[in-house]
Write a protein that holds these residues in place. Structure first.
Motif, PDB file in Angstrom:
ATOM      1  N   ALA A   1       0.532  -1.313   0.482  1.00  0.00           N
ATOM      2  CA  ALA A   1      -0.102  -0.154  -0.043  1.00  0.00           C
ATOM      3  C   ALA A   1       1.194   1.534  -0.059  1.00  0.00           C
ATOM      4  N   THR A   2       2.168   1.333   0.568  1.00  0.00           N
ATOM      5  CA  THR A   2       2.962   2.251   0.175  1.00  0.00           C
ATOM      6  C   THR A   2       4.317   1.544  -0.011  1.00  0.00           C
ATOM      7  N   ARG A   3       4.783   2.533  -0.976  1.00  0.00           N
ATOM      8  CA  ARG A   3       6.280   1.771  -1.047  1.00  0.00           C
ATOM      9  C   ARG A   3       7.214   2.293  -0.298  1.00  0.00           C
ATOM     10  N   TYR A   4       8.546   0.981   0.305  1.00  0.00           N
ATOM     11  CA  TYR A   4       9.503   1.163   0.743  1.00  0.00           C
ATOM     12  C   TYR A   4      10.850   0.678   0.348  1.00  0.00           C
ATOM     13  N   ASP A   5      10.766   0.615  -0.918  1.00  0.00           N
ATOM     14  CA  ASP A   5      11.776  -0.197  -1.388  1.00  0.00           C
ATOM     15  C   ASP A   5      12.002   0.773  -1.905  1.00  0.00           C
ATOM     16  N   LYS A   6      14.340   0.944  -2.155  1.00  0.00           N
ATOM     17  CA  LYS A   6      14.170   1.686  -2.996  1.00  0.00           C
ATOM     18  C   LYS A   6      14.530   0.802  -5.103  1.00  0.00           C
ATOM     19  N   ARG A   7      14.583  -0.152  -4.579  1.00  0.00           N
ATOM     20  CA  ARG A   7      15.024  -0.732  -6.148  1.00  0.00           C
ATOM     21  C   ARG A   7      13.572  -1.233  -6.710  1.00  0.00           C
ATOM     22  N   GLY A   8      13.410  -0.830  -7.370  1.00  0.00           N
ATOM     23  CA  GLY A   8      12.134  -1.199  -8.251  1.00  0.00           C
ATOM     24  C   GLY A   8      11.921  -2.636  -8.619  1.00  0.00           C
ATOM     25  N   TYR A   9      13.270  -3.776  -8.765  1.00  0.00           N
ATOM     26  CA  TYR A   9      12.809  -4.778  -8.722  1.00  0.00           C
ATOM     27  C   TYR A   9      12.733  -5.715  -8.020  1.00  0.00           C
ATOM     28  N   VAL A  10      12.833  -5.068  -6.595  1.00  0.00           N
ATOM     29  CA  VAL A  10      12.832  -5.569  -4.964  1.00  0.00           C
ATOM     30  C   VAL A  10      10.937  -4.986  -4.447  1.00  0.00           C
ATOM     31  N   PHE A  11      10.770  -4.226  -5.119  1.00  0.00           N
ATOM     32  CA  PHE A  11       9.033  -4.039  -4.728  1.00  0.00           C
ATOM     33  C   PHE A  11       8.354  -4.452  -6.030  1.00  0.00           C
ATOM     34  N   LEU A  12       8.930  -5.137  -7.380  1.00  0.00           N
ATOM     35  CA  LEU A  12       8.228  -6.157  -8.019  1.00  0.00           C
ATOM     36  C   LEU A  12       7.329  -7.299  -6.930  1.00  0.00           C
ATOM     37  N   GLY A  13       8.822  -7.736  -6.282  1.00  0.00           N
ATOM     38  CA  GLY A  13       9.538  -8.821  -5.607  1.00  0.00           C
ATOM     39  C   GLY A  13       7.948  -9.224  -4.432  1.00  0.00           C
ATOM     40  N   THR A  14       8.371  -7.925  -3.868  1.00  0.00           N
ATOM     41  CA  THR A  14       7.111  -7.683  -3.351  1.00  0.00           C
ATOM     42  C   THR A  14       6.193  -8.031  -3.430  1.00  0.00           C
ATOM     43  N   VAL A  15       5.348  -7.704  -4.192  1.00  0.00           N
ATOM     44  CA  VAL A  15       3.653  -7.218  -4.806  1.00  0.00           C
ATOM     45  C   VAL A  15       3.596  -8.719  -5.168  1.00  0.00           C
ATOM     46  N   THR A  16       4.649  -9.434  -5.779  1.00  0.00           N
ATOM     47  CA  THR A  16       5.066 -10.631  -6.418  1.00  0.00           C
ATOM     48  C   THR A  16       4.164 -12.393  -5.000  1.00  0.00           C
ATOM     49  N   VAL A  17       4.950 -11.468  -3.419  1.00  0.00           N
ATOM     50  CA  VAL A  17       4.752 -11.933  -3.031  1.00  0.00           C
ATOM     51  C   VAL A  17       3.213 -11.958  -2.558  1.00  0.00           C
ATOM     52  N   ALA A  18       3.015 -10.783  -2.343  1.00  0.00           N
ATOM     53  CA  ALA A  18       1.451 -10.108  -1.264  1.00  0.00           C
ATOM     54  C   ALA A  18       0.509 -11.428  -2.567  1.00  0.00           C
ATOM     55  N   ALA A  19       0.473 -11.149  -3.957  1.00  0.00           N
ATOM     56  CA  ALA A  19      -0.008 -11.778  -5.110  1.00  0.00           C
ATOM     57  C   ALA A  19       0.232 -13.843  -4.304  1.00  0.00           C
ATOM     58  N   LEU A  20       1.261 -14.202  -4.207  1.00  0.00           N
ATOM     59  CA  LEU A  20       1.178 -15.192  -3.715  1.00  0.00           C
ATOM     60  C   LEU A  20      -0.187 -15.928  -2.922  1.00  0.00           C
TER      61      LEU A  20
END
Length: 312
Positions: A287-306
């Motif tokens: 809901a709020t992005r804290y990750d600096k790297r874009g690929y790390v944030f995409l991984g965070t969203v992917t874990v949520a989808a999983l």
């Protein structure tokens, strides 16, 4: 002791066979279940990595593995496997919908270095462990060169720094594909990347399924390029026509062509992607992005989808 939100035994039984194995020559490999539970805790609470509870183990290990798993596509493989199991049992509604949502980025998400750090990730002890970390770091450098050619998916708009999540969702409000871009990026420009990322493997013999039964989207996706793309692939679509397009077609009279077909009953089901977005945003680290790297944030969203797929 399990905490609220940790993996259950049934969920762990699904994920365990697909996880990469560690190299025990460098010392004891931290249990993957413990690491994933630490990632889930951070995903749910959006706490700093350093403030993870002691039961999760060293925060450096959790953060490092969370950052390195995109290199060998571990998270994508886990998500596709769960989708494949659901598709084999006929649990996926292939009348999908596409939309996007803007994510406000915290000020700590800005300031990522323009190049990966020169030192290996994590602390290393001994020559063998240094070599393993160096190889992992070199793989990460190559991955960053390919995955982040246009920055860290951060865009500055009137509301400040934002990131936009573009996704497709099945008829049961579960994400099928995910793309992250800067917040100022138009929705229609990412329609094809979102559709191209739909890939549900078969458990048996056969090619992965990539074509849905139908696609629904709002007026932001109403243009000739998207409609031509869907016609070429033989996908039935339900996208309302913009008012200016209607006026232009009306002024051209018979040269304007026929209006695109529109099924009002099918369009009512577009709320499934809105509900999928609502499910993803229940995780505070999304809901709020804290990750600096874009690929790390995409991984965070992917874990949520999983987790949404595992617990649906």
């Amino acid at each position: 002791m399990l905490s609220r939100g940790d993996l259950t035994d049934a969920e762990w039984a699904v994920l365990e066979p697909l996880l990469p194995r560690g190299n025990n020559r460098c010392g004891r490999w931290r249990d993957d279940r413990q690491v994933i539970n630490g990632i889930i805790h951070r995903l749910s609470t959006a706490c700093q990595w350093r403030k993870l509870p002691e039961r999760s183990g060293p925060w450096q290990t959790i953060h490092e593995r969370h950052a390195l798993w995109p290199v060998d596509r571990t998270r994508e493989r886990l998500l596709q496997h769960v989708q494949a199991v659901a598709d084999a049992s006929g649990d996926i509604d292939w009348n999908i919908n596409v939309d996007s949502t803007s994510i406000r980025a915290h000020q700590h998400a800005a300031g990522a270095p323009t190049a990966p750090p020169s030192a290996p990730l994590g602390a290393s002890k001994g020559a063998s462990q240094r070599s393993v970390h160096m190889r992992a770091h070199m793989r990460l450098r190559l991955f960053l060169a390919e995955a982040e050619p246009a920055g860290e998916a951060l865009g500055r708009s009137r509301g400040g720094l934002t990131t936009k999540i573009h996704l497709s969702a099945d008829g049961r409000c579960r994400p099928l594909s995910l793309v992250v871009t800067p917040g100022r990026r138009a929705d229609c420009t990412q329609f094809e990347p979102v559709m191209d990322k739909i890939r549900v493997p078969r458990l048996g013999v056969g090619r992965p399924r990539r074509l849905p039964g139908s696609v629904g989207a709002d007026k932001a996706y109403s243009n000739s390029l998207i409609r031509s793309y869907l016609r070429r692939r033989g996908i039935r679509h339900v996208i309302p026509e913009k008012n200016d397009s209607k006026a232009a077609r009306w002024h051209r009279a018979s040269d304007g062509g026929r209006p695109p077909g529109f099924d009002k009953t099918r369009y009512k089901a577009r709320n499934t992607v809105e509900r999928a977005i609502n499910k993803i945003k229940q995780f505070r680290a999304v809901a709020t992005r804290y990750d600096k790297r874009g690929y790390v944030f995409l991984g965070t969203v992917t874990v949520a989808a999983l987790l949404i797929w595992l617990r649906s």
